[in-house]
Design a protein around this motif. Sequence first.
Motif, PDB file in Angstrom:
ATOM      1  N   ALA A   1       0.840  -1.195   0.000  1.00  0.00           N
ATOM      2  CA  ALA A   1       0.000   0.000   0.000  1.00  0.00           C
ATOM      3  C   ALA A   1       0.875   1.245   0.000  1.00  0.00           C
ATOM      4  O   ALA A   1       2.081   1.177   0.265  1.00  0.00           O
ATOM      5  N   ALA A   2       0.262   2.383  -0.302  1.00  0.00           N
ATOM      6  CA  ALA A   2       0.985   3.652  -0.338  1.00  0.00           C
ATOM      7  C   ALA A   2       0.056   4.776   0.073  1.00  0.00           C
ATOM      8  O   ALA A   2      -1.172   4.676  -0.049  1.00  0.00           O
TER       9      ALA A   2
ATOM     10  N   VAL B   1      -3.820   3.673   0.240  1.00  0.00           N
ATOM     11  CA  VAL B   1      -4.507   2.826  -0.738  1.00  0.00           C
ATOM     12  C   VAL B   1      -3.652   1.608  -1.077  1.00  0.00           C
ATOM     13  O   VAL B   1      -2.430   1.676  -1.123  1.00  0.00           O
ATOM     14  N   PRO B   2      -4.294   0.454  -1.331  1.00  0.00           N
ATOM     15  CA  PRO B   2      -3.547  -0.702  -1.848  1.00  0.00           C
ATOM     16  C   PRO B   2      -3.095  -0.405  -3.267  1.00  0.00           C
ATOM     17  O   PRO B   2      -3.813   0.256  -4.031  1.00  0.00           O
TER      18      PRO B   2
ATOM     19  N   GLY C   1      -4.377   1.484  -8.562  1.00  0.00           N
ATOM     20  CA  GLY C   1      -5.133   1.237  -7.350  1.00  0.00           C
ATOM     21  C   GLY C   1      -6.516   1.835  -7.450  1.00  0.00           C
ATOM     22  O   GLY C   1      -6.977   2.202  -8.530  1.00  0.00           O
ATOM     23  N   HIS C   2      -7.191   1.968  -6.311  1.00  0.00           N
ATOM     24  CA  HIS C   2      -8.536   2.540  -6.335  1.00  0.00           C
ATOM     25  C   HIS C   2      -8.839   3.229  -5.014  1.00  0.00           C
ATOM     26  O   HIS C   2      -8.249   2.924  -3.969  1.00  0.00           O
TER      27      HIS C   2
ATOM     28  N   GLY D   1     -10.973   4.140  -9.903  1.00  0.00           N
ATOM     29  CA  GLY D   1      -9.607   3.695 -10.153  1.00  0.00           C
ATOM     30  C   GLY D   1      -8.661   4.859 -10.354  1.00  0.00           C
ATOM     31  O   GLY D   1      -9.074   5.972 -10.702  1.00  0.00           O
ATOM     32  N   PHE D   2      -7.393   4.619 -10.104  1.00  0.00           N
ATOM     33  CA  PHE D   2      -6.394   5.642 -10.416  1.00  0.00           C
ATOM     34  C   PHE D   2      -5.171   5.002 -11.066  1.00  0.00           C
ATOM     35  O   PHE D   2      -4.875   3.822 -10.875  1.00  0.00           O
ATOM     36  N   GLU D   3      -4.481   5.820 -11.841  1.00  0.00           N
ATOM     37  CA  GLU D   3      -3.227   5.421 -12.483  1.00  0.00           C
ATOM     38  C   GLU D   3      -2.233   6.554 -12.321  1.00  0.00           C
ATOM     39  O   GLU D   3      -2.458   7.666 -12.793  1.00  0.00           O
ATOM     40  N   LEU D   4      -1.145   6.282 -11.607  1.00  0.00           N
ATOM     41  CA  LEU D   4      -0.072   7.251 -11.460  1.00  0.00           C
ATOM     42  C   LEU D   4       1.035   6.864 -12.436  1.00  0.00           C
ATOM     43  O   LEU D   4       1.626   5.789 -12.306  1.00  0.00           O
ATOM     44  N   ALA D   5       1.271   7.707 -13.428  1.00  0.00           N
ATOM     45  CA  ALA D   5       2.342   7.463 -14.390  1.00  0.00           C
ATOM     46  C   ALA D   5       3.665   7.794 -13.707  1.00  0.00           C
ATOM     47  O   ALA D   5       3.936   8.954 -13.382  1.00  0.00           O
TER      48      ALA D   5
END
Length: 235
Positions: A41-42, A57-58, A77-78, A182-186
């Motif tokens: 998680a972060a 979040v996981p 993650g989400h 949902g999320f996406e960190l580039a």
Amino acid sequence: MNVARGDGRDPARSLGSVYVPRAFALTDLDQVAGCVAAAGAADLVTVSGTQPVATLVPIIWDRTPSRPDAPHGRLLGHLAHANPQWRTASPGCAALAIVHGPQAYISPSWYAAKTEHGRVVPTWNYTAIHFSGPVTFHHDPEQLRGIVTRLTDRHEQHREQPWAVDDAPPDFVAGLLRTIVGFELAVASVTAKEKLSQNRSPADRAGAIAGLRGEPDAGSAAIADLMQPRPPGQN
């Protein structure tokens, strides 16, 4: 890449706002990935106007480079749909994800130097990894199902009878997917720090390891394990 600094420059002067003295820089990318997987998680940090916002979040670190602004892959993650963080972060805004590893207090009473000259003070040992880059949020049910499935499979795979997303009724899963975002960190940069008394003498380190072994918490035991001497060539 920030985790691999072999050009003679001091990481403490080249990593922006993240302070990483050379002795504490974690430079092995596979080892960094192992730390991320172990943590699981972060803290996802974004800014709402002038107010920083964070949610634990996981995560999954997909290390495959997928686009020019993500040379180190993506963090996936989400969040809960009810969490306002995804609404207050502008599309593609800069984000920070902080992964915390083990941590523990180091008593100066454990150092050999205490007896030798007494010029010792307490400190805190830990591991931490910072991911930074633009983040986007999405509601696509197939993407969300993919993220949830990957997270579930990773944490269930070691069990004798692992639970799978498909074990739940389809309409139940579909309903729950509508409650998350949902999320996406580039991942544009990765900075990893491992503060394990590398700046102390071998005798002081040995004393700290022995002292940590006598502490009752799991963090102390984990830090003692990390402080054990490693084969040449390993951080």
